[in-house]
Write an enzyme that holds these catalytic residues in place. Structure first.
Site, PDB file in Angstrom:
ATOM      1  CB  CYS A1097      16.651  32.697  -7.064  1.00 55.13           C
ATOM      2  SG  CYS A1097      15.091  33.544  -7.342  1.00 55.13           S
ATOM      3  CB  CYS A1391      52.631  32.635 -24.700  1.00 51.83           C
ATOM      4  SG  CYS A1391      51.097  33.561 -24.866  1.00 51.83           S
TER       5      CYS A1391
END
EC number: 3.1.3.48
Length: 1454
Positions: A1097, A1391
Site C-alpha cells: 500500500c 423504471c
C-alpha cells in the site's frame, strides 16, 4: 524607212532596258568576300562552276558586251544556264568560295526564270556544305515558276569560325521546257537578313542507345504559318520539325526528335527554315549515342543469412561506355516474375528483407549519365537464403470438437509466410495431471489445419499448445487450457463403503470413484431389504432410491426395519449419466420389543402377599421375542432415587435367593416363553411357583414393591430389552414420579456382567420409614420446582436465540469441499450422529460452495454447543480458532462488546516494534524508508543481491510473510518511492514474483502515497526492462500485464499488477464484495510455481495486512472449516510491524471473511455454464427449491439493511415531493448531486450511481421522472455526461409516468434545452436521438444523447417475455458507446421506481461485460455489488433467474 528604222531601234532599246534587273539598294557598295556582281569574270570572285552532264553548266553572260537576241534572256552581267534541249534532271553547279565568318551575316542573291512559252525552265537549288562535308540536301530551292523579273532571296547561315562553309547554286533542267535560269548579284552582308530568320547556335545532343534525341532550333525573326522548318542530317536526310513555339515577336523555337537512336544514328544535324524571303541554316550539331555499360562477371557471394545476402558487385570490368554514375543490384526469385533493385554505394552490399529459404537470382545494373543510361543486367548469381525462425506459432487455435476421450483442434492454416521455410514440422504438445502425477506427451501432426487427439481421459484439464519448428527455430501457439467432456464415472470403490448400523437407521458413507470422469453431480443409492431376523416382518415396502449431491458422500437412511439386512447399490453420475453400480449389504441392529400400553389402573387383584397383573404380548421388532420376565423391585424409601427418565431395565437376571445375598433390590419372579403368552392373560406375582427356574415367592406385606414386565430379544450376539412397570404394591414412596404402564428407557448394548456382592440391608423401623417418606416428598417438590424453572429459562433463551438468529443462515466451507458443518442454533445432538431433516427418498438441499443441510459425519464426541456464553480471554494469550459455522454468531457477539469485544481483542495484539530492525535504521538506508516507524525487521527482511561497490544495496523496506502452510508466500513492502523504484524491480526479478498487489492510489487526500513505478509502454529501471502488454480496467481494480527482462538474460517473464482502486481515502470499504473478488482474481491468476506475491500500500502495513490476512484466512476456512484471525494477525505482526494497522481494519477483515463464507464463490466459467445451469436451476421435488433459489435467499440475507441515517438527504422535508416512495430512497454516499443551477431548485434527485463490471459509476439508476422532476432529470443527464437513457417501464398517467421528452421539436426543461433529432422503431425498441445543451452555459456546447424506450416489458410481469429483445437493447447500448462516446459516457437507467427492472438490466449489462472480459459468469456477485448501493436492485426471484437465462441466451448468440 529611215524614220521607221529609227523608231524600231528605239523600241528595241526600251525593251532591253525593261529586261535589265533594276538597281539594288546599295548596289554600288563594296560587298564582303564571297559576294560577286559578275561584272568581271566569276573566277575573280573565287567562284567556280562544275561541268554538268552533257556540258550542262553555268555560263557568265554580259549582254552589255555581247547582246543576246533571245528576248527571254535578261540584260546585264550574270551567271545563267540554258535548259533548252536538255533532258530532265541534268544539273549544273555554281560554287561560291569557302566562307569563314565570325559574326552574324546574310547572303542574298537575285535569280531569274524565263522561257519563251512561259513555262518553268527547271529548278534552282541552293546547298550549304560545311567543313568540306557532304553536300546534303538543298537548303533553298525554287521551281515550277517563271519570274517577271529578277527576284531577291536571302540565306541566313549560322556557321561561324573556326568552321567554314560553301554555298552551291544548282540548276536542274526540265525536259521539254526550254528557258533560262540566272543568278546575279550575290552578296555577303555583315548584318542579319531582313526576311530570312537567323538560327542561334544548335547544341550537340548526347543520348544513350534507344533513347529519343531532341534538337531545339531557336531562330531570330518573325514566324509565319507558311514557313517550313526541318532538321537536316549531315548525309542529307531531312526530318520535319514537329513542334514550333513562338518565344516573342522576334524569336521562335522548334524541336525535333530522332527516335530510337542507335550507333547508326550518330551523325551531324542542322536546322533549316524556308520562308518567303529565303532560308535560314543553323550550324551542324553532333548527335552522340552512347552504349550503356554492363558488367562482364556476375556478383560474388560473401555471406548468406535467412533474410539477407552479402554480395560484391564485381563492376570494374564492363562492356559499354562510361562513366558509371550508378551501381544497382537487381534481384528476383528464380520462380517469380517481380524484381527489385537497390542502389549500391559501397564495395560490398547487403540485400535485406529477403524471404527465407528462397532461391534468388542477383544481377548488377550499371548506369551512365543520361536517360536510358542503365545497361542490361550483368550475368546472374543464383543462390538460396537460409531458413528463418517461424514468424509465429499456430494462431487462432481452437477446440472445435470436445469429447470425453478425444479433442479436435483447428487452427488458422499457414503457409510459407509463417513457416519461413519449406521444410517444417508441426507438433502438438499436451500435459495433464492425473492422480496427482503430471503427464506430458506430444504428437506430430500431418494435416494442415486440424487434428484429433485421441486416447485422452475424460474431464481432464489439458494444457496444450501447437509447436511449429523448422531447422532454424521453433514457435509455440498460445497455450490452450481445455477440459475434455465428461463421461460416465467409474464405480464407487467397494472398499470405501462403510456402514454404521442402528436399529432403524443405517449411516452409510463412501468415497467418490477413482475415475470420476467428470464432475460428480449425483449419487444414486438404491436400497432394499433382502432379509430379516424377524419372520413376521413385512419387507415389501422396505425399498427406495436416494439421490445425493456430489459433495455428500454419505447418507443416513431412516425409517428402516430393525434386524433387517439391506442391499445398497451405489452408482455415481456425471452430466453424461450414471456409471456402473456397486452393491454392498448392511444389516440394522435389532430393536427391543415394543411393549403394549397399560392403563394406570389398579391391579386386577391384590392381597398381602400377592398382586395380580395383566400380561400382554410384546410386539417383536427386528427379532422374535426370546423371553418374557417378571421383575419385582423393592422400593426402599431411605435410598435416594434416580429420576424416572434414566431408569434402566433389568439386564442382569437375579433370582430371589441371589438377591438376598447380593443385597439386590430386584429379583426375577418369573421367566415365560413367548409361546406361554400368546394372548393377554393375568399373572399373579407372589403365587409361590417357579417359572423357568425362577421362584415367584410371596411378597412381604411390610415392603413396598414395583412390578415390572420386560420382554427380551436376542439375535446375532445382541440383546435388547424393553420393560414396563405394571403396578406398585404398598404405595412405595416416590412412586408418583413414574406412572405405571410407562415404558422405560432401552438398553442399547448387550450386558452379561455380574453385580458385585453387597452386604444385605438390615430392617428399619416404621419411624425411619416415615421420615424417609417426608424427605422424599420434600425432595420431589424441590426437583419439580427446579425442572419448571429450567424449562422456563430455556424457552426464554430459545426465543431470544431465534430473534437473534433470524438473519442467520448455515455457513459451509468457502469452496466446494466436504467439510463438516452444522447449522447455527442452540439444539445440539449429543450422539455421534447429527441427523438431517431430509426425506429418505429426497435430495439434500444444497448449493455451490455451501451446504444448506448439515453434512452427516461419524463423531466419537458430541458437537460443542453454540449457545451464547460469556467469553473472557486473558490478554497476551492466543485466542481459540472459530468454526466457520459459528463465525456469524461470534462476530455479532464481538460487535456488541459486552465485556469482551473487538476493541479488547485488537488491543491484545502486539503493537509497534517487536523485533530488531538495525539494518533499516542505518544512515545509508534511512532515505529508503517512506515512514520512520514502518520499516523492515532484520529477521524477515528481503535481502537484495549486493551491487558492486555498494555494500548497502541489499536493503529494501520489504519483509517476507508466511501464507497458509506456505512459507514466504507474500512480500509486504511499502509503496515505491522515487529513490527505490529500481530496487523494487530488482526485488521483483530476484524473487521471481509474478504478481504485484497494489492497495493504494498514487495520490490520496492530496498526498503522494506511491510513485508510478510502471511504464505506459517500455521503460528500463536499472538493468530491468519492463514493457506494458495489456491493461484491463474494471470497476474496482485494474489488471496490468507486463513483460520483464533483465540485461544479460534471455528469459522474458510475465508479470501482473493488480491495482485495487476502490479503497477509500479514509477508513475501509463499506463492503468487502469488491475486495473479495479482487482477492479471488489474484489467487486465480497467480501461477502456482511463481515466487512470492508482492503486496504494498503506502506504508506496507494496514491495507497490505488486510489483504494478506483475508487471503490467508480464506485458505484456512477452505481447508479446515475454521478461521483464526486473531492469531493470524499476531503472526503477521511478528514478521512486519503493525500489519492490519487499525481496529477498523481488524473488524473489516472479520466482515470480509464472514461475507466470503456466507456467499461462497459463485463464479462459473463460461465453458461450464451451459452444463451447470441445468443443475443449479433444477427444482428439487422434495424441497421445492433449487440452487438459484437458495442463492437468492442468501442474497436477501446478506443485502445490507438501510438505516434512516444512510439516506438522510432524501428524507429532508424539502425533498419529499421528489420521491415516488419514501420506502425507496438512494443512499447519501451514492447520490449524484446536480450541478446545473435551476432557480431555487435543490441539487437532489432520487438517483444512485452504480458500477458496471468494468466501469465505476457507469449507470445512474433513477425513477421515472415525476412532473415536478423532469427538469432535474435532464439536469442529471447533462451534468453527469450521460450519453444514453434506457427506459424500461410503460407510461401511465395514473402513476404520474408521463412523457418527459419533446416529440418532433425541441423543448426547454429548466436550463436544459432538449432538441429532437431522429427516431426509429425496431421491434420492441423505440430509438430516439436528442441534442441537449445548457442554455445557461452555451460555451459548454451540446451533447448527443440516445433514448432507448423498451416497450416489450408488460407492466404486470416481473420479467419481459423475450430475452432476445432485451439483449438487443444491451447491444444497441454497447454499439452507441463504442461509436459515439468512446465508452466514457454514463447510462441513465430507469423504471417506475428505479429498482427491480433497472437492477435486472444493469445486472445483465455487467454479466455481458464479465463474459467478454473474464470468461466467467457470477450473477450473485454482480447483484450483490448492485445491492450494496441500492437494496432493491433485482427485487424478485424471477428477475434473478432471468439474469441467468439472459446470460445463457447471450452465450448462445456467439
Amino acid at each position: 524607212m529611215g524614220s521607221l528604222g529609227g523608231l524600231a531601234l528605239c523600241l528595241l532599246r526600251l525593251l532591253l532596258l525593261g529586261l535589265q534587273r533594276p538597281p539594288l539598294p546599295g548596289a554600288g557598295a563594296q560587298s564582303a568576300a564571297g559576294g560577286c556582281s559578275f561584272d568581271e569574270h566569276y573566277s575573280n570572285c573565287g567562284y567556280s562552276v562544275a561541268l554538268g552532264t552533257n556540258g550542262f553548266t553555268w555560263e557568265q553572260i554580259n549582254t552589255w558586251e555581247k547582246p543576246m537576241l533571245d528576248p527571254a534572256v535578261p540584260t546585264g552581267s550574270f551567271m545563267m544556264v540554258n535548259s533548252s534541249g536538255r533532258a530532265s534532271g541534268q544539273k549544273a553547279h555554281l560554287l561560291l568560295p569557302t566562307l569563314k565568318e565570325n559574326d552574324t551575316h546574310c547572303i542574298d542573291f537575285h535569280y531569274y526564270f524565263s522561257s519563251r512559252d512561259r513555262s518553268s525552265p527547271g529548278a534552282l537549288n541552293v546547298y550549304v556544305k560545311v567543313n568540306g562535308g557532304p553536300q546534303g540536301n538543298p537548303v533553298w530551292n525554287v521551281s515550277g515558276v517563271v519570274t517577271e523579273g529578277w527576284v531577291k532571296a536571302e540565306l541566313a547561315i549560322s556557321t561561324f569560325w573556326p568552321h567554314f562553309y560553301q554555298v552551291i547554286f544548282e540548276s536542274v533542267s526540265l525536259k521539254g521546257h526550254p528557258g533560262y535560269i540566272a543568278v546575279d548579284e550575290v552578296r555577303v552582308l555583315a548584318h542579319p537578313c531582313r526576311k530570312a530568320p537567323h538560327f542561334l547556335r544548335l547544341q550537340n545532343v548526347e543520348v544513350n542507345v534507344g533513347q529519343n534525341a531532341t534538337f531545339q532550333c531557336i531562330a531570330g525573326g518573325k514566324w509565319s504559318q507558311h514557313d517550313k522548318l526541318w532538321l537536316q542530317q549531315w548525309n542529307g536526310r531531312d526530318t520535319a520539325l514537329m513542334v514550333t513555339r513562338v518565344v516573342n515577336h522576334r524569336r521562335f523555337s522548334a524541336t525535333v526528335s530522332v527516335a530510337d537512336t542507335s550507333q547508326r544514328s550518330i551523325s551531324k544535324y542542322r536546322c533549316v527554315i524556308r520562308s518567303d524571303g529565303g532560308s535560314g541554316v543553323s550550324n551542324y550539331a553532333e548527335l552522340i549515342v552512347k552504349e550503356p555499360p554492363t558488367p562482364i562477371a556476375p556478383p560474388e557471394l560473401l555471406a548468406v543469412g535467412a533474410t539477407y545476402l552479402w554480395i560484391k558487385p564485381n563492376a570494374n570490368s564492363i562492356i559499354g561506355d562510361g562513366p558509371i554514375i550508378l551501381k544497382e543490384v537487381e534481384y528476383r526469385t528464380t520462380t517469380g516474375t517481380w524484381a527489385e533493385t537497390h542502389i549500391v554505394d559501397s564495395p560490398n552490399y547487403k540485400l535485406w528483407h529477403l524471404d527465407p529459404d528462397v532461391e534468388y537470382e542477383i544481377r548488377v545494373l550499371l548506369t551512365r549519365p543520361g536517360e536510358g543510361g542503365t545497361g542490361p543486367p550483368g550475368p546472374p548469381l543464383t543462390t538460396r537464403t537460409k531458413c528463418a525462425d517461424p514468424v509465429h506459432g499456430p494462431q487462432n487455435v481452437e477446440i472445435v470438437d470436445i469429447r470425453a476421450r478425444q479433442l479436435t483442434l483447428q487452427w488458422e492454416p499457414f503457409g510459407y509466410a509463417v513457416t519461413r521455410c519449406h521444410s517444417y514440422n508441426l507438433t502438438v504438445q499436451y500435459q495433464y495431471v492425473f492422480n496427482q502425477q503430471q503427464y506430458e506427451a506430444e504428437e506430430v501432426i500431418q494435416t494442415s489445419s486440424h487434428y484429433t487427439l485421441r486416447g485422452l481421459r475424460p474431464f481432464m484439464t489439458i494444457r496444450l499448445r501447437l509447436l511449429l519448428s523448422n531447422p532454424e527455430g521453433r514457435m509455440e501457439s498460445e497455450e490452450l487450457v481445455v477440459q475434455t467432456e465428461e463421461d460416465v464415472p467409474g464405480a464407487v470403490p467397494l472398499e470405501s463403503i462403510q456402514g454404521g448400523p442402528f436399529e432403524e437407521k443405517i449411516y452409510i458413507q463412501w468415497k467418490p470413484p477413482n475415475e470420476t470422469n467428470g464432475v460428480i453431480t449425483l449419487y444414486e443409492i438404491n436400497y432394499k431389504a433382502v432379509g430379516s431376523l424377524d419372520p413376521s416382518a413385512d419387507l415389501s415396502s422396505q425399498r427406495g432410491k436416494v439421490f445425493k449431491l456430489r459433495n455428500e458422500t454419505h447418507h443416513l437412511f431412516v425409517g428402516l426395519y430393525p434386524g433387517t439386512t439391506y442391499s445398497f447399490t451405489i452408482k455415481a453420475s456425471t452430466a453424461k449419466g450414471f456409471g456402473p453400480p456397486v452393491t454392498t449389504r448392511i444389516a440394522t441392529k435389532i430393536s427391543a420389543p415394543s411393549m403394549p400400553e397399560y392403563d394406570a389402573d389398579t391391579p386386577l387383584n391384590e392381597t398381602d402377599t400377592t398382586i395380580t397383573v395383566m400380561l400382554k404380548p410384546a410386539q417383536s421388532r427386528g427379532a422374535p421375542v426370546s423371553v418374557y420376565q417378571l421383575v419385582v423391585k423393592e422400593e426402599r424409601l431411605q435410598k435416594s432415587r434416580r429420576a424416572a427418565d434414566i431408569i434402566e431395565c433389568f439386564s442382569v437376571p437375579v433370582s430371589y435367593r441371589n438377591a438376598s445375598n447380593l443385597d439386590s433390590l430386584h429379583y426375577f419372579a418369573a421367566e415365560l416363553k413367548p409361546s406361554n403368552l400368546p394372548v393377554t392373560q393375568p399373572f399373579t406375582v407372589g403365587d409361590n411357583k417357579t417359572y423357568n427356574g425362577y421362584w415367584n415367592p410371596p411378597l412381604s406385606p411390610l415392603k413396598s414393591y414395583s412390578i415390572y414386565f420386560q420382554a427380551l430379544s436376542k439375535a446375532n450376539g445382541e440383546t435388547k430389552i424393553n420393560c414396563v412397570r405394571l403396578a406398585t404394591k404398598g404405595a412405595p414412596m416416590g412412586s408418583a414420579q413414574v406412572t405405571p404402564g410407562t415404558p422405560l428407557c432401552l438398553l442399547t448394548t448387550a450386558s452379561t456382567q455380574n453385580s458385585n456382592t453387597v452386604e444385605p440391608e438390615k430392617q428399619v423401623d416404621n419411624t425411619v420409614k416415615m421420615a424417609g417418606v417426608i424427605a422424599g416428598l420434600l425432595m420431589f417438590i424441590i426437583i419439580l420446582l427446579g425442572v419448571m424453572l429450567t424449562i422456563k429459562r430455556r424457552k426464554l433463551a430459545k426465543k431470544q436465540k431465534e430473534t437473534q438468529s433470524g438473519a442467520q443462515r448455515e455457513m459451509g466451507p468457502v469452496a466446494s469441499t466436504d467439510k463438516p458443518t452444522a447449522k447455527l442454533g442452540t439444539n445440539r445432538n449429543d450422539e455421534g450422529f447429527s441427523s438431517s431433516s431430509q426425506d429418505v427418498n429426497g435430495f439434500t438441499d444444497g448449493s455451490r460452495g455451501e451446504l444448506s443441510q448439515p453434512t452427516l459425519t461419524i463423531q466419537t464426541h458430541p458437537y460443542r454447543t453454540c449457545d451464547p456464553v460469556e467469553m473472557s480471554y486473558p490478554r497476551d494469550q492466543f485466542q481459540p480458532a472459530i468454526r466457520v459455522a459459528d463465525l456469524l454468531q461470534h462476530i455479532t457477539q464481538m460487535k456488541r462488546g459486552q465485556g469482551y469485544g473487538f476493541k479488547e481483542e485488537y488491543e491484545a495484539l502486539p503493537e509497534g516494534q517487536t523485533a530488531s530492525w538495525d539494518t533499516a535504521k542505518e544512515d545509508e538506508n534511512r532515505n529508503k524508508n517512506r515512514y520512520g516507524n514502518i520499516i523492515s525487521y532484520d529477521h524477515s527482511r528481503v535481502r537484495l543481491l549486493v551491487l558492486d561497490g555498494d555494500p548497502h544495496s541489499d536493503y529494501i523496506n520489504a519483509n517476507y510473510i508466511d501464507g497458509y502452510h506456505r512459507p514466504r508466500h507474500y512480500i509486504a513492502t511499502q509503496g515505491p518511492m522515487q529513490e527505490t523504484v529500481k530496487d523494487f524491480w530488482r526485488m521483483i526479478w530476484q524473487e521471481n514474483s509474478a504478481s504485484i498487489v497494489m492497495v493504494t492510489n498514487l495520490v490520496e487526500v492530496g498526498r503522494v502515497k506511491c510513485v508510478r513505478y510502471w511504464p505506459d509502454d517500455t521503460e528500463v529501471y536499472g538493468d530491468i526492462k519492463v514493457t506494458l502488454i495489456e491493461t484491463e480496467p474494471l470497476a474496482e481494480y485494474v489488471i496490468r500485464t507486463f513483460t520483464v527482462q533483465k540485461k544479460g538474460y534471455h528469459e522474458i517473464r510475465e508479470l501482473r499488477l493488480f491495482h485495487f482502486t476502490s479503497w477509500p481515502d479514509h477508513g475501509v470499504p463499506c463492503y468487502a464484495t469488491g475486495l473479495l473478488g479482487f482477492v479471488r482474481q489474484v489467487k486465480f491468476l497467480n501461477p502456482p510455481e511463481a515466487g512470492p506475491i508482492v503486496v504494498h500500500c503506502s506504508a506496507g502495513a494496514g491495507r497490505t495486512g488486510c489483504f494478506i490476512a483475508i487471503d490467508t484466512m480464506l485458505d484456512m476456512a477452505e481447508n479446515e472449516g475454521v478461521v483464526d484471525i486473531f492469531n493470524c494477525v499476531r503472526e503477521l505482526r511478528a514478521q512486519r510491524v503493525n500489519l492490519v494497522q487499525t481496529e477498523e481494519q481488524y473488524v473489516f477483515v472479520h466482515d470480509a471473511i464472514l461475507e466470503a463464507c456466507l456467499c461462497g464463490n459463485t463464479a462459473i466459467p463460461v465453458c461450464e455454464f451451459r452444463s451447470l445451469y441445468y443443475n443449479i436451476s433444477r427444482l428439487d421435488p422434495q424441497t421445492n427449491s433449487s440452487q438459484i433459489k437458495d442463492e437468492f435467499q442468501t442474497l436477501n440475507i446478506v443485502t445490507p439493511r438501510v438505516r434512516p441515517e444512510d439516506c438522510s438527504i432524501g428524507l429532508l422535508p424539502r425533498n419529499h415531493d421528489k420521491n415516488r416512495s419514501m420506502d425507496v430512497l438512494p443512499l447519501d454516499r451514492c447520490l449524484p448531486f446536480l450541478i446545473s443551477v435551476d432557480g431555487e431548485s435543490s441539487n437532489y434527485i432520487n438517483a444512485a450511481l452504480m458500477d458496471s463490471h468494468k466501469q465505476p459509476a457507469a449507470f445512474v439508476v433513477t425513477q421515472h421522472p415525476l412532473p415536478n422532476t423532469v427538469a432535474d432529470f435532464w439536469r442529471l443527464v447533462f451534468d453527469y455526461n450521460c450519453s444514453s437513457v434506457v427506459m424500461l417501464n410503460e407510461m401511465d398517467t395514473a402513476q404520474l409516468c408521463m412523457q418527459y421528452w419533446p416529440e418532433k421539436t425541441s423543448g426547454c426543461y429548466g436550463p436544459i434545452q432538449v432538441e429532437f433529432v431522429s427516431a426509429d422503431i425496431d421491434e420492441d425498441i423505440i430509438h430516439r436521438i436528442f441534442r441537449i445543451c445548457n442554455m445557461a452555459r452555451p460555451q459548454d456546447g451540446y451533447r448527443i444523447v440516445q433514448h432507448l424506450q423498451y416497450i416489450g416489458w408488460p407492466a404486470y410481469r416481473d420479467t419481459p417475455p423475450s430475452k432476445r429483445s432485451l439483449l438487443k437493447v444491451v447491444r444497441r447500448l454497447e454499439k452507441w458507446q463504442e461509436q459515439y462516446d468512446g465508452r466514457e459516457g454514463r447510462t441513465v437507467v430507469h423504471c417506475l421506481n428505479g429498482g427491480g427492472r433497472s437492477g435486472t438490466f444493469c445486472a445483465i449489462c455487467s454479466v455481458c461485460e464479465m463474459i467478454q472480459q473474464q470468461n466467467i459468469i457470477d450473477v450473485f456477485h454482480i447483484v450483490k455489488t448492485l445491492r450494496n448501493n441500492k437494496s432493491n436492485m433485482v427485487e424478485t426471484l424471477e428477475q434473478y433467474k432471468f439474469v441467468y437465462e439472459v446470460a445463457l441466451e447471450y452465450l448462445s448468440s456467439f
